[in-house]
Write a protein that holds these residues in place. Structure first.
Motif, PDB file in Angstrom:
ATOM      1  N   ALA A 275       0.836  -1.212   0.000  1.00 23.12           N
ATOM      2  CA  ALA A 275       0.000   0.000   0.000  1.00 23.12           C
ATOM      3  C   ALA A 275       0.866   1.256   0.000  1.00 23.12           C
ATOM      4  CB  ALA A 275      -0.921  -0.006   1.220  1.00 23.12           C
ATOM      5  N   ALA A 276       1.882   1.278   0.858  1.00 27.09           N
ATOM      6  CA  ALA A 276       2.751   2.452   0.941  1.00 27.09           C
ATOM      7  C   ALA A 276       3.569   2.619  -0.338  1.00 27.09           C
ATOM      8  CB  ALA A 276       3.678   2.328   2.146  1.00 27.09           C
ATOM      9  N   PHE A 277       3.996   1.499  -0.918  1.00 24.69           N
ATOM     10  CA  PHE A 277       4.810   1.557  -2.138  1.00 24.69           C
ATOM     11  C   PHE A 277       3.980   2.052  -3.321  1.00 24.69           C
ATOM     12  CE2 PHE A 277       7.434  -0.817  -5.478  1.00 24.69           C
ATOM     13  CZ  PHE A 277       8.450   0.132  -5.451  1.00 24.69           C
ATOM     14  N   TRP A 278       2.695   1.730  -3.324  1.00 25.99           N
ATOM     15  CA  TRP A 278       1.828   2.252  -4.388  1.00 25.99           C
ATOM     16  C   TRP A 278       1.746   3.772  -4.318  1.00 25.99           C
ATOM     17  CZ3 TRP A 278      -3.114   4.659  -4.523  1.00 25.99           C
ATOM     18  CH2 TRP A 278      -3.651   4.769  -5.806  1.00 25.99           C
ATOM     19  N   ALA A 279       1.568   4.315  -3.105  1.00 27.22           N
ATOM     20  CA  ALA A 279       1.557   5.770  -2.951  1.00 27.22           C
ATOM     21  C   ALA A 279       2.897   6.372  -3.366  1.00 27.22           C
ATOM     22  CB  ALA A 279       1.241   6.137  -1.502  1.00 27.22           C
ATOM     23  N   GLY A 340      13.177   7.951   4.684  1.00 31.11           N
ATOM     24  CA  GLY A 340      13.627   8.073   3.303  1.00 31.11           C
ATOM     25  C   GLY A 340      12.583   8.751   2.421  1.00 31.11           C
ATOM     26  N   CYS A 341      11.305   8.404   2.626  1.00 33.49           N
ATOM     27  CA  CYS A 341      10.225   9.065   1.873  1.00 33.49           C
ATOM     28  C   CYS A 341      10.199  10.562   2.158  1.00 33.49           C
ATOM     29  CB  CYS A 341       8.877   8.455   2.253  1.00 33.49           C
ATOM     30  SG  CYS A 341       8.586   6.794   1.619  1.00 33.49           S
ATOM     31  N   TRP A 342      10.367  10.916   3.424  1.00 27.52           N
ATOM     32  CA  TRP A 342      10.278  12.328   3.787  1.00 27.52           C
ATOM     33  C   TRP A 342      11.516  13.108   3.346  1.00 27.52           C
ATOM     34  CZ3 TRP A 342       8.652  10.276   9.195  1.00 27.52           C
ATOM     35  CH2 TRP A 342       7.340   9.794   9.107  1.00 27.52           C
ATOM     36  N   VAL A 343      12.662  12.459   3.327  1.00 24.82           N
ATOM     37  CA  VAL A 343      13.870  13.108   2.801  1.00 24.82           C
ATOM     38  C   VAL A 343      13.704  13.366   1.302  1.00 24.82           C
ATOM     39  CG1 VAL A 343      16.336  12.791   2.319  1.00 24.82           C
ATOM     40  CG2 VAL A 343      15.419  12.222   4.581  1.00 24.82           C
ATOM     41  N   THR A 344      13.138  12.390   0.591  1.00 22.70           N
ATOM     42  CA  THR A 344      12.872  12.580  -0.837  1.00 22.70           C
ATOM     43  C   THR A 344      11.895  13.735  -1.035  1.00 22.70           C
ATOM     44  OG1 THR A 344      13.132  10.188  -1.129  1.00 22.70           O
ATOM     45  CG2 THR A 344      12.195  11.427  -2.964  1.00 22.70           C
ATOM     46  N   ALA A 345      10.832  13.777  -0.216  1.00 27.35           N
ATOM     47  CA  ALA A 345       9.874  14.885  -0.295  1.00 27.35           C
ATOM     48  C   ALA A 345      10.556  16.218  -0.028  1.00 27.35           C
ATOM     49  CB  ALA A 345       8.734  14.660   0.701  1.00 27.35           C
ATOM     50  N   ALA A 346      11.504  16.233   0.920  1.00 30.03           N
ATOM     51  CA  ALA A 346      12.234  17.469   1.232  1.00 30.03           C
ATOM     52  C   ALA A 346      13.054  17.938   0.037  1.00 30.03           C
ATOM     53  CB  ALA A 346      13.138  17.252   2.446  1.00 30.03           C
ATOM     54  N   THR A 379      14.665   3.966  -0.058  1.00 34.22           N
ATOM     55  CA  THR A 379      13.280   3.556  -0.269  1.00 34.22           C
ATOM     56  C   THR A 379      13.035   2.639  -1.459  1.00 34.22           C
ATOM     57  OG1 THR A 379      12.966   5.660  -1.450  1.00 34.22           O
ATOM     58  CG2 THR A 379      12.269   5.580   0.856  1.00 34.22           C
ATOM     59  N   ILE A 380      13.654   2.901  -2.596  1.00 36.92           N
ATOM     60  CA  ILE A 380      13.242   2.168  -3.805  1.00 36.92           C
ATOM     61  C   ILE A 380      13.524   0.677  -3.660  1.00 36.92           C
ATOM     62  CG2 ILE A 380      15.423   2.577  -5.031  1.00 36.92           C
ATOM     63  CD1 ILE A 380      11.884   2.459  -6.575  1.00 36.92           C
ATOM     64  N   ALA A 381      14.685   0.317  -3.100  1.00 37.62           N
ATOM     65  CA  ALA A 381      14.934  -1.095  -2.781  1.00 37.62           C
ATOM     66  C   ALA A 381      14.429  -1.419  -1.385  1.00 37.62           C
ATOM     67  CB  ALA A 381      16.426  -1.400  -2.883  1.00 37.62           C
ATOM     68  N   GLY A 382      14.382  -0.410  -0.510  1.00 32.99           N
ATOM     69  CA  GLY A 382      13.915  -0.623   0.856  1.00 32.99           C
ATOM     70  C   GLY A 382      12.482  -1.116   0.905  1.00 32.99           C
ATOM     71  N   TYR A 383      11.632  -0.573   0.052  1.00 33.16           N
ATOM     72  CA  TYR A 383      10.246  -1.034   0.017  1.00 33.16           C
ATOM     73  C   TYR A 383      10.160  -2.490  -0.419  1.00 33.16           C
ATOM     74  CZ  TYR A 383       7.320   3.011   1.083  1.00 33.16           C
ATOM     75  OH  TYR A 383       6.651   4.009   1.736  1.00 33.16           O
ATOM     76  N   GLN A 384      10.938  -2.855  -1.428  1.00 28.53           N
ATOM     77  CA  GLN A 384      10.905  -4.240  -1.896  1.00 28.53           C
ATOM     78  C   GLN A 384      11.439  -5.190  -0.828  1.00 28.53           C
ATOM     79  OE1 GLN A 384      11.871  -4.582  -6.319  1.00 28.53           O
ATOM     80  NE2 GLN A 384      12.579  -2.514  -5.881  1.00 28.53           N
ATOM     81  N   VAL A 442       5.068  12.098   1.104  1.00 25.27           N
ATOM     82  CA  VAL A 442       4.738  12.282   2.526  1.00 25.27           C
ATOM     83  C   VAL A 442       3.728  11.233   2.975  1.00 25.27           C
ATOM     84  CG1 VAL A 442       3.632  13.821   4.195  1.00 25.27           C
ATOM     85  CG2 VAL A 442       5.310  14.739   2.593  1.00 25.27           C
ATOM     86  N   VAL A 443       2.676  11.033   2.195  1.00 27.92           N
ATOM     87  CA  VAL A 443       1.650  10.041   2.539  1.00 27.92           C
ATOM     88  C   VAL A 443       2.256   8.639   2.596  1.00 27.92           C
ATOM     89  CG1 VAL A 443      -0.435   8.897   1.697  1.00 27.92           C
ATOM     90  CG2 VAL A 443      -0.281  11.389   1.672  1.00 27.92           C
ATOM     91  N   SER A 444       3.111   8.320   1.657  1.00 23.98           N
ATOM     92  CA  SER A 444       3.755   7.010   1.639  1.00 23.98           C
ATOM     93  C   SER A 444       4.525   6.755   2.930  1.00 23.98           C
ATOM     94  CB  SER A 444       4.698   6.916   0.431  1.00 23.98           C
ATOM     95  OG  SER A 444       5.380   5.682   0.413  1.00 23.98           O
ATOM     96  N   GLY A 445       5.286   7.746   3.370  1.00 26.60           N
ATOM     97  CA  GLY A 445       6.044   7.603   4.609  1.00 26.60           C
ATOM     98  C   GLY A 445       5.149   7.439   5.825  1.00 26.60           C
ATOM     99  N   ILE A 446       4.039   8.161   5.838  1.00 25.54           N
ATOM    100  CA  ILE A 446       3.105   8.067   6.972  1.00 25.54           C
ATOM    101  C   ILE A 446       2.487   6.675   7.042  1.00 25.54           C
ATOM    102  CG2 ILE A 446       0.890   8.890   7.855  1.00 25.54           C
ATOM    103  CD1 ILE A 446       1.637  11.674   6.781  1.00 25.54           C
TER     104      ILE A 446
END
Length: 466
Positions: A275-279, A340-346, A379-384, A442-446
């Motif tokens: 779900a988070a990876f889809w976002a 990692g998601c929030w750093v990317t958003a930053a 994140t990109i490999a972290g999610y997998q 941001v939503v993905s990280g949350i």
């Protein structure tokens, strides 16, 4: 109490990982290279404005539609056999692309390429993961994921160089000798693995219906880029694809060999990660797409300079991916992926706050590239890795394929949304596109922080065994 020493990995396992990583690199490189080649293809083959987008869209639709089938086939019939067949089909498609003499033959060849890529990618990771213990799985997935980041990093620049010194045909033909080397090495270095308990054929009703459903959704999303989301044909295609989902789920719950392995979603790590990876996927490709828009359309930078200019972010991601994967093995994925998601958003927020219609690469893009590179590396490999953390060995390819299906649909939706927002390539349109990208990250990280279990997979396994 001293920390336990990391489990040893054999030399053969590392070599096998290098081989499948090379194959993944070739596929991702090819995808990122084609975008640069489109203007040259249009001129040489006299492709119309209606035909040209299908060089990419045909590939994306075929890839997303076949991933689930490919994953199930690999687990049941053998990961190495599926990988090898997919690789040869990808190389055949590359050869046909390189010698195509019309837009239609090129599009058909791209579909052949995508079919090979769909069977190659889930099997590539699944056939080496059994050789890595749970406590080191994140490192393996991190290295494999780094190949994707490197492909994205060097694709535009490699493509621009090949087109300059050869032609657009070179971006396809170069795959053939490199891929043949990978195929030979895979045969000698990678052992065959499969689900030994699998019996009988796959669901002969659920499989075609499911494949068609994904294809309809993807086709609808692709059409939305030109016709808008309110177009009746777009809505009809997407709704028709979604309508088959309940049937596929119903069949999958009852058939002994279904297209969709519903047991994967019984585990919290896999369901939350998916779900988070889809976002996350809604923003990932869309962000790079907007950066390219900003460089070329707003700043007037050439294709070649854009290719090299966008390299730092993916390159940093490739360098950090394996190291952060090792950290996730020890500490757990929850915080590393969320942050990692929030750093990317930053990183994208920095662009949003600083970019103007005047070019300023050093001040606007480079700081963001560092943040985005580190964030994507986490994140990109972290999610997998997070999704696969507690998946059974017999389900590796199916789990990877299901995750990548959600990823591909997310990519398509994200590109369509920012294409609509940034129509005309104005400052305001690109600005709105970056807002979308930031919000999705941001939503993905949350979602990951709230839903994913704490601690490492190995620690959770040890705790459950007590």
């Amino acid at each position: 109490m001293p920390a336990a020493a990391p489990e040893e990995i054999s030399r053969e396992s590392w070599l096998a990982l290098i081989v499948v990583t090379a194959a993944a690199f070739l596929v991702v490189l090819d995808v990122s290279v084609v975008n640069v080649a489109l203007p040259s293809i249009a001129r040489d083959l006299k492709a119309t404005s209606a035909q040209l987008p299908w060089v990419i869209s045909g590939y994306n639709i075929a890839l997303a539609s076949l991933l689930l089938l490919a994953g199930r086939t690999a687990d049941r019939r053998g990961r190495r056999a599926t990988f090898t067949a997919g690789l040869y089909l990808f190389l055949l498609g590359s050869l046909l692309c390189g010698i195509a003499n019309s837009p239609v033959t090129l599009i058909v060849a791209r579909v052949v390429q995508a079919t090979g890529g769909a069977f190659l990618m889930p099997a590539s990771l699944a056939m080496v993961l059994p050789q890595f213990p749970l406590s080191r799985r994140g490192v393996a997935i991190g290295i494999w994921g780094a190949a994707g980041a490197l492909g994205a990093a060097f694709g535009p620049s490699v493509g621009a160089v090949l087109i300059s010194v050869w032609s657009w045909r070179g971006i396809f033909l170069v795959n053939v000798p490199l891929g043949l080397i990978v195929a030979v090495l895979a045969r000698h270095l990678v052992a065959e693995t499969r689900d030994q308990s699998a019996e009988g054929p796959l669901d002969l009703i659920g499989v075609p219906v499911g494949v068609a459903g994904v294809a309809l959704v993807m086709y609808g999303i692709v059409r939305s880029e030109q016709h808008g989301w309110t177009d009746q044909s777009v809505l009809g295609l997407i709704l028709a694809g979604i309508a088959v989902v309940p049937f596929v789920v119903w069949r999958s719950a009852r058939h002994p060999a279904p297209l969709l392995d519903l047991s994967l979603f019984e585990g919290r790590p896999y369901s939350v990660s998916t779900a988070a990876f889809w976002a996350y996927s809604l923003a990932f490709t869309a962000g790079f797409f907007l950066n390219s828009f900003m460089f070329q359309e707003l700043w007037g930078v050439s294709v070649l300079k854009t290719g090299f200019g966008l390299t730092p972010g993916p390159l940093i991601a490739a360098v950090t991916s394996a190291r952060l994967g090792g950290m996730a093995d020890r500490m757990g994925h929850r915080w590393i992926v969320s942050v990692g998601c929030w750093v990317t958003a930053a990183g994208y927020l920095w662009i949003l706050l600083t970019f103007t219609s005047e070019q300023d690469y050093v001040f606007v893009y480079l700081p963001s590239a560092v943040l985005i590179g580190v964030g994507v590396g986490a994140t990109i490999a972290g999610y997998q890795s997070a999704a696969m953390a507690e998946v059974g060995v017999d389900q590796f390819a199916s789990a990877n394929a299901t995750l990548r299906t959600f990823q591909q649909v997310g990519y398509a939706i994200g590109i369509s949304v920012v294409s609509t927002l940034a129509a005309g390539f104005s400052y305001d349109g690109i600005y709105d596109g970056f807002v979308w990208v930031i919000a999705c990250f941001v939503v993905s990280g949350i979602v990951m922080l709230i839903g994913y279990p704490s601690g490492s997979a190995a620690a959770r396994q040890a705790s459950a065994a007590r």
